[in-house]
Design a protein around this motif. Structure first.
Motif, PDB file in Angstrom:
ATOM      1  N   ILE A 121      11.363  -9.463   8.885  1.00 22.16           N
ATOM      2  CA  ILE A 121      10.608 -10.579   8.300  1.00 22.16           C
ATOM      3  C   ILE A 121      11.279 -11.905   8.628  1.00 22.16           C
ATOM      4  O   ILE A 121      10.613 -12.873   9.015  1.00 22.16           O
ATOM      5  N   SER A 122      12.600 -11.954   8.532  1.00 26.28           N
ATOM      6  CA  SER A 122      13.258 -13.248   8.759  1.00 26.28           C
ATOM      7  C   SER A 122      13.161 -13.659  10.224  1.00 26.28           C
ATOM      8  O   SER A 122      13.039 -14.840  10.536  1.00 26.28           O
ATOM      9  N   ASN A 123      13.170 -12.673  11.153  1.00 29.99           N
ATOM     10  CA  ASN A 123      12.969 -13.020  12.564  1.00 29.99           C
ATOM     11  C   ASN A 123      11.593 -13.616  12.796  1.00 29.99           C
ATOM     12  O   ASN A 123      11.437 -14.590  13.542  1.00 29.99           O
ATOM     13  N   ILE A 124      10.578 -13.013  12.152  1.00 31.36           N
ATOM     14  CA  ILE A 124       9.215 -13.535  12.329  1.00 31.36           C
ATOM     15  C   ILE A 124       9.107 -14.933  11.719  1.00 31.36           C
ATOM     16  O   ILE A 124       8.534 -15.846  12.317  1.00 31.36           O
ATOM     17  N   ILE A 125       9.707 -15.102  10.523  1.00 30.03           N
ATOM     18  CA  ILE A 125       9.643 -16.417   9.870  1.00 30.03           C
ATOM     19  C   ILE A 125      10.415 -17.466  10.689  1.00 30.03           C
ATOM     20  O   ILE A 125       9.970 -18.606  10.827  1.00 30.03           O
ATOM     21  N   ASP A 126      11.566 -17.053  11.277  1.00 32.75           N
ATOM     22  CA  ASP A 126      12.310 -17.975  12.160  1.00 32.75           C
ATOM     23  C   ASP A 126      11.402 -18.524  13.243  1.00 32.75           C
ATOM     24  O   ASP A 126      11.369 -19.732  13.506  1.00 32.75           O
ATOM     25  N   ASN A 127      10.668 -17.612  13.881  1.00 30.68           N
ATOM     26  CA  ASN A 127       9.758 -18.030  14.950  1.00 30.68           C
ATOM     27  C   ASN A 127       8.695 -18.975  14.420  1.00 30.68           C
ATOM     28  O   ASN A 127       8.373 -19.978  15.055  1.00 30.68           O
TER      29      ASN A 127
ATOM     30  N   ILE B 295      12.168  -7.981  -1.938  1.00 27.69           N
ATOM     31  CA  ILE B 295      12.207  -8.504  -0.561  1.00 27.69           C
ATOM     32  C   ILE B 295      11.893  -9.987  -0.540  1.00 27.69           C
ATOM     33  O   ILE B 295      12.613 -10.788   0.062  1.00 27.69           O
ATOM     34  N   THR B 296      10.817 -10.387  -1.260  1.00 27.24           N
ATOM     35  CA  THR B 296      10.434 -11.805  -1.224  1.00 27.24           C
ATOM     36  C   THR B 296      11.514 -12.683  -1.851  1.00 27.24           C
ATOM     37  O   THR B 296      11.771 -13.782  -1.368  1.00 27.24           O
ATOM     38  N   THR B 297      12.160 -12.175  -2.891  1.00 26.75           N
ATOM     39  CA  THR B 297      13.244 -12.963  -3.503  1.00 26.75           C
ATOM     40  C   THR B 297      14.361 -13.210  -2.487  1.00 26.75           C
ATOM     41  O   THR B 297      14.843 -14.330  -2.322  1.00 26.75           O
ATOM     42  N   GLU B 298      14.723 -12.159  -1.787  1.00 26.70           N
ATOM     43  CA  GLU B 298      15.779 -12.275  -0.785  1.00 26.70           C
ATOM     44  C   GLU B 298      15.377 -13.260   0.318  1.00 26.70           C
ATOM     45  O   GLU B 298      16.141 -14.142   0.711  1.00 26.70           O
ATOM     46  N   ILE B 299      14.131 -13.115   0.810  1.00 27.35           N
ATOM     47  CA  ILE B 299      13.644 -14.006   1.879  1.00 27.35           C
ATOM     48  C   ILE B 299      13.671 -15.458   1.405  1.00 27.35           C
ATOM     49  O   ILE B 299      14.105 -16.362   2.124  1.00 27.35           O
ATOM     50  N   GLN B 300      13.223 -15.664   0.158  1.00 27.57           N
ATOM     51  CA  GLN B 300      13.196 -17.039  -0.358  1.00 27.57           C
ATOM     52  C   GLN B 300      14.599 -17.656  -0.385  1.00 27.57           C
ATOM     53  O   GLN B 300      14.761 -18.815  -0.044  1.00 27.57           O
ATOM     54  N   THR B 301      15.591 -16.848  -0.776  1.00 28.09           N
ATOM     55  CA  THR B 301      16.960 -17.408  -0.816  1.00 28.09           C
ATOM     56  C   THR B 301      17.449 -17.774   0.579  1.00 28.09           C
ATOM     57  O   THR B 301      18.206 -18.721   0.747  1.00 28.09           O
ATOM     58  N   ILE B 302      17.010 -16.998   1.589  1.00 29.69           N
ATOM     59  CA  ILE B 302      17.442 -17.330   2.961  1.00 29.69           C
ATOM     60  C   ILE B 302      16.885 -18.684   3.387  1.00 29.69           C
ATOM     61  O   ILE B 302      17.555 -19.498   3.998  1.00 29.69           O
ATOM     62  N   TYR B 303      15.596 -18.947   3.044  1.00 29.27           N
ATOM     63  CA  TYR B 303      14.930 -20.126   3.593  1.00 29.27           C
ATOM     64  C   TYR B 303      14.805 -21.272   2.604  1.00 29.27           C
ATOM     65  O   TYR B 303      14.077 -22.213   2.865  1.00 29.27           O
ATOM     66  N   VAL B 304      15.518 -21.194   1.488  1.00 34.26           N
ATOM     67  CA  VAL B 304      15.320 -22.221   0.462  1.00 34.26           C
ATOM     68  C   VAL B 304      15.653 -23.617   0.979  1.00 34.26           C
ATOM     69  O   VAL B 304      14.981 -24.589   0.661  1.00 34.26           O
ATOM     70  N   ASN B 305      16.651 -23.707   1.847  1.00 33.70           N
ATOM     71  CA  ASN B 305      16.996 -25.016   2.399  1.00 33.70           C
ATOM     72  C   ASN B 305      16.864 -25.016   3.908  1.00 33.70           C
ATOM     73  O   ASN B 305      17.840 -25.134   4.629  1.00 33.70           O
ATOM     74  N   ASN B 306      15.649 -24.830   4.422  1.00 31.63           N
ATOM     75  CA  ASN B 306      15.547 -24.830   5.889  1.00 31.63           C
ATOM     76  C   ASN B 306      15.517 -26.256   6.416  1.00 31.63           C
ATOM     77  O   ASN B 306      15.069 -27.186   5.751  1.00 31.63           O
ATOM     78  N   THR B 307      16.021 -26.430   7.653  1.00 31.62           N
ATOM     79  CA  THR B 307      16.220 -27.775   8.214  1.00 31.62           C
ATOM     80  C   THR B 307      14.929 -28.541   8.391  1.00 31.62           C
ATOM     81  O   THR B 307      14.914 -29.759   8.365  1.00 31.62           O
ATOM     82  N   LYS B 308      13.805 -27.806   8.582  1.00 31.54           N
ATOM     83  CA  LYS B 308      12.551 -28.506   8.831  1.00 31.54           C
ATOM     84  C   LYS B 308      11.778 -28.774   7.546  1.00 31.54           C
ATOM     85  O   LYS B 308      10.664 -29.287   7.605  1.00 31.54           O
ATOM     86  N   ASP B 309      12.367 -28.389   6.418  1.00 31.47           N
ATOM     87  CA  ASP B 309      11.726 -28.603   5.126  1.00 31.47           C
ATOM     88  C   ASP B 309      10.354 -27.943   5.079  1.00 31.47           C
ATOM     89  O   ASP B 309       9.348 -28.553   4.698  1.00 31.47           O
ATOM     90  N   ILE B 310      10.305 -26.695   5.500  1.00 36.20           N
ATOM     91  CA  ILE B 310       9.035 -25.968   5.545  1.00 36.20           C
ATOM     92  C   ILE B 310       8.892 -25.103   4.301  1.00 36.20           C
ATOM     93  O   ILE B 310       9.850 -24.458   3.866  1.00 36.20           O
TER      94      ILE B 310
END
Lengths: 217, 434
Positions: free
Chosen positions: B331-337, B294-309
């Motif tokens: 998880i991704s909805n919560i992280i989006d928020n 799960i964490t690997t998948e989540i990391q790939t989603i957010y690896v290049n987020n616009t806010k550099d978080i």
């Protein structure tokens, strides 16, 4: 020139309204929430406020009550269209009410009516042509041009909605009336006469599949 | 007919019937006794009279019947005290009416062809009977009045709680469900009142629930209409503007951009609404999921987020139970928020842990925080309208998360300090031996 404040939190809708009113020659200012709007109203002079009801910080009704004493006419623009909201709006002193989604011509017509009632605007100046609604006279470079009643009404509606294309049906309805039995071809004939009398062959454009537009930039 | 009237009428009928039947029987018996006594007396008198008459006739020896009659007639006054009339008849005397006591007896020979008729008046007995009947009628009337008054008062006293109950039921019927019946007696009325009060309480409860549900539905519909109308207004307005306006190339591009982005927003809204409504009917089969995956998948989603978080994972658990797609979505909805709330280049901590019964997922951010830790799960609720729209949100993210968690029989809640940050905690059941 009239200055209109548009208070609408939805940026797209705000841009839509301001782009439309600037087409027909009004000046505008924008606010995206109630508080900013209140500040702007205190600092600047506006002739009309177009006001959304559901706003962040300060809702439209509250804002309207706060600025009521200034006597600026207000038109509410909102997604709420229940009767109780309309009545509340009029109670606060709104001049008019427009519900989303609205037609461009409806918006412009309502703005025009409020401004004309409030400020008795009677004269249009389009380049070298002056149209006096009170005297029902038209002058081009100070030379009076004689128009029939129908021609004058047609010119008036084109001038009010300058830069906006009007369909033949709309023109027929507004100039000849709902119950007119004239055909849309009649409109073409009168448009031809207006173009000739004012020498406006290039100004009154025929818009393909829509109608006519008085273009003034 | 009213309850009161019924009771009074029934009592009255019963009372009159009992009283009158008793009196009637008593009167009949006493009349019979009096008559018998009278008859006995008459019998004695008659035998005394006939004995005297026989003796007189024995001495006077009248020759014919007429003389006989005259002699008896002359003695009539003498016997006045005993008999109304004594007459000599040849043959039997048939009385015309039965009101008097009449005794016929033949005289002794040689006058045995003649009958002495003894007539005794019993008028006085009849008078007594009439008087008795009159007295009975008076007693009837008087006791009826007494009875009605008494029964009326008693019934009024006993049915008073019923009137109270009726009055209050009417009040409650008209919608005042907070009204309670008060009955101080210790009878069935008190029981009725208590049961009725319980009914009013449960009705009130149900109404409150229904009203809340209706209110929520209405708010949802209103919000949905609002969310739909804004993009529709823009799309319609800008296309009309393009169609009819005499506009510059720049304005044309602005209008087209708006039409495009607002259409996207509508599409997103449609998808989210569909997701949430699908969620309500779907049944999931939670399976054992590897948290590493799960964490690997989540990391790939957010690896290049616009806010550099930067996402910081703190993993104290190996497995979690649920539906893979939905858990990733959650998880991704919560992280989006969290990202939306945070400043550029800040960090978001994600922690997985467990105890014997539950898995815990916590997402920490150091963003702007919120006051609305309850409302924020409601559909279309936005903590900050303007900011949320700019980020392309439609106001359904956390509502969607809640649906996912509910589907997993879990819990989700938010702790937040305005200006300091937010912690979202998700608790999911941990299936032993799964």
């Amino acid at each position: 020139l009239f200055n209109i404040l548009v208070v609408e939190d939805e940026k797209a809708v705000n841009d839509l309204i301001t782009m439309n009113i600037s087409l027909v020659g009004y000046n505008y200012d924008k606010a995206y929430d109630g508080k900013t709007a209140l500040e702007k109203i205190k600092q600047n002079k506006y002739h009309l406020i177009l006001l959304d009801i559901m706003l962040p910080e300060l809702d439209g009704f509250e804002l309207a009550s706060l600025v009521k004493s200034r006597g600026i006419p207000i038109i509410f623009i909102t997604a709420k269209d229940s009767l109780s909201d309309k009545i509340k709006g009029f109670d606060i002193g709104a001049e008019d009410y427009i519900t989303k989604p609205f037609e461009m011509l409806e918006l412009l017509a309502r703005v025009k009516v409020v401004i004309r009632n409030k400020y008795k605007e009677q004269i249009f100046v389009i380049e070298n042509v002056t149209i006096n609604l009170n005297e029902r006279t038209v002058k081009k470079n100070d030379n009076e041009i004689t128009l029939t009643k129908i021609e004058f009404d047609l010119l008036e509606i084109l001038a009010e909605n300058k830069n906006v294309a009007l369909s033949r049906d709309i023109l027929l309805e507004k100039v000849w009336g709902y119950d007119s039995e004239c055909e849309t071809r009649t409109v073409d004939v009168y448009i031809q006469r207006l173009r000739k009398k004012l020498n406006w062959e290039d100004k009154i454009k025929t818009i393909y599949k829509i109608g006519y537009r008085l273009e003034v930039l | 007919m009213l309850f009161k009237q019924k009771i009074i009428l029934a009592t009255l009928i019963l009372f009159i019937a009992v009283l009158d039947i008793n009196s009637y029987i008593f009167m009949k018996f006493s009349e019979k006794a009096v008559l018998e006594t009278e008859y006995q007396r008459a019998k004695n008198e008659q035998s005394f009279i006939i004995k005297n008459i026989n003796d007189i006739l024995k001495y006077t020896k009248p020759k014919d019947v007429q003389t006989c009659k005259d002699i008896v007639k002359s003695y009539k006054t003498f016997y006045k005290f005993y008999a109304e009339d004594i007459v000599i008849y040849e043959g039997e005397y048939i009385p015309e009416n039965n009101d008097n006591i009449i005794i016929n007896e033949n005289l002794e020979s040689p006058y045995d062809k003649l009958t002495l008729v003894y007539i005794k008046d019993i008028e006085n007995i009849r008078r007594i009977k009439t008087k008795q009947t009159n007295i009975l009628i008076y007693i009837n009337i008087f006791s009826c009045i007494l009875l009605v008054t008494f029964v009326y008062i008693v019934v009024c006293v006993f049915t008073k709680p019923m009137n109270e109950i009726l009055k209050n039921i009417r009040v409650i019927k008209n919608g005042d469900y907070d009204k309670r019946l008060l009955v101080n007696t210790k009878d069935e009325f008190a029981e009725i009142a208590e049961e009725f009060n319980n009914m009013a309480i449960s009705i009130k409860g149900n109404i409150v629930k229904l009203e809340k549900a209706i209110y929520e539905k209405q708010t949802l519909a209103e919000n949905m209409a609002h969310e739909l109308r804004n993009p529709l207004t823009s799309i319609k307005g800008f296309s009309e503007y393009l169609l009819k306006g005499n506009i510059s190339e720049n304005n044309k591009i602005t209008a087209l951009n708006y039409i495009y982005s607002e259409t996207q927003r509508l599409q997103k809204l449609c998808n989210k609404i569909l997701d949430i409504s699908m969620m309500k009917y779907e049944n999931i089969n939670p399976i054992k999921l590897s948290i590493d995956k799960i964490t690997t998948e989540i990391q790939t989603i957010y690896v290049n987020n616009t806010k550099d978080i930067r996402l910081n994972f703190n993993i104290k658990s190996k497995y979690i139970f649920g539906d893979y797609e939905l858990i990733i979505s959650l998880i991704s909805n919560i992280i989006d928020n969290a990202i939306n709330a945070s400043k550029n280049k800040s960090k978001v901590d994600i922690e997985f842990s467990e105890d014997t019964n539950y898995s815990y997922l916590k997402v920490f951010d150091t963003g702007c925080g919120t006051k609305n830790t309850q409302d924020i799960f409601k559909p279309f609720f936005r903590d900050d309208k303007a900011r949320s729209r700019e980020n392309g949100g439609v106001g359904l993210g956390l509502s969607f998360c809640k649906s996912i968690v509910d589907l997993h029989n879990g819990k989700i809640y938010i702790n937040s300090q305005v200006g300091e940050g937010t912690v979202v905690t998700v608790i999911l059941p941990y299936i032993q031996g799964g």
